[in-house]
Design a protein around this motif. Structure first.
Motif: not given
Length: 281
Positions: A170-181
């Motif tokens: 999911l995080v890679r699909a959205i690919d935004n530096p402000l979205l992590k795990v």
């Protein structure tokens, strides 16, 4: 590496000054602020100005005590079965992102939506689409307030969006530096995951931790080494990927433990966190 734990282990909404002081004296440098994960918290009854002032005061007190509010635990919105309920939860999340900013906190942990509840997954594509929409809609607020959103894996074996692999996807699909795990060790262990492999899979997408143990059957929030997680392998993997976030426990000594035994055990838990963190670097 700094160590931390959840705020409820030391303080509630109003007694934060003394709680932060004790937390620091026991050896922690960070805290995971949890008051906003409670839907019935008084914070949600405050008007905008009082909300800003109250949380800013907590942030200032933490800074004065030498404690970093490293992450904020967002509302766990487990009743997501209708569009209306999901929209309500999004309004809470936006309020929480704003609150993180007032606290001086750079990370907020948010669980993916569960449109079918905790039970069996009916439509995997719907779960995917609902969560892409959720995190995409929150990112403009994260950018506005300078906060990183950390999507957390969950302990529900019937739901694909619970796994570390799916959250990473999911995080890679959205690919935004402000979205992590945020990697929750106990949740991953319910899936009998190889936690060291999870860490390597996440790599640079790993921003925060919730560290606790269990026996692999359910989410127990045990102290590390009281369950069956292979901690040495996990810590080695964190060192291998160069993890530089906080080593944050999501476990605590029972609040009903008699004093002074409780405080002695709190100090021991902080010492354990320090020893584990020192193996990472």
């Amino acid at each position: 590496m700094k160590t931390g734990l959840e705020s409820v282990a030391y303080f509630g909404l109003y007694d934060y000054a003394e709680g932060l002081k004790k937390l620091k004296s026991h050896g922690y440098e960070c805290v995971d602020y949890g008051e906003l994960c409670k839907r019935n918290s008084d914070l949600y009854t405050f008007d905008n100005d009082k909300y800003r002032r109250f949380l800013s005061n907590i942030g200032e007190e933490a800074y004065k005590q030498g404690v970093e509010i490293r992450q904020l635990h967002g509302l766990w919105a487990t009743d997501d079965k209708t569009r209306e309920l999901r929209e309500e939860s999004i309004r809470y999340f936006i309020k929480e992102i704003e609150g993180a900013h007032y606290l001086g906190c750079k990370n907020i942990v948010i669980h993916p939506f569960l449109p079918y509840g905790w039970g069996a997954e009916i439509d995997k594509d719907k779960i995917w689409d609902v969560n892409v929409d959720l995190f995409t809609r929150l990112l403009p607020y994260a950018e506005k307030y300078g906060v990183t959103i950390c999507a957390e894996n969950q302990p529900f074996t019937a739901v694909a969006m619970s796994t570390v692999k799916e959250v990473k996807k999911l995080v890679r699909a959205i690919d935004n530096p402000l979205l992590k795990v945020c990697l929750d060790t106990g949740h991953a262990n319910v899936f009998h995951d190889d936690l060291a492999a999870d860490v390597r899979l996440l790599g640079n997408d790993l921003a925060t931790l919730h560290v606790h143990d269990n026996k692999g059957n359910w989410d127990q929030h045990l102290i590390p080494y009281m369950g069956n997680i292979k901690w040495d392998e996990f810590l080695s993997a964190l060192k291998e990927i160069g993890y530089n976030g906080c080593f944050t426990l999501e476990t605590m000594i029972s609040t009903t433990m008699p004093q002074p035994i409780k405080e002695e055990m709190q100090r021991s838990l902080a010492s354990l966190a320090r020893q584990m963190a020192d193996k990472i670097g």
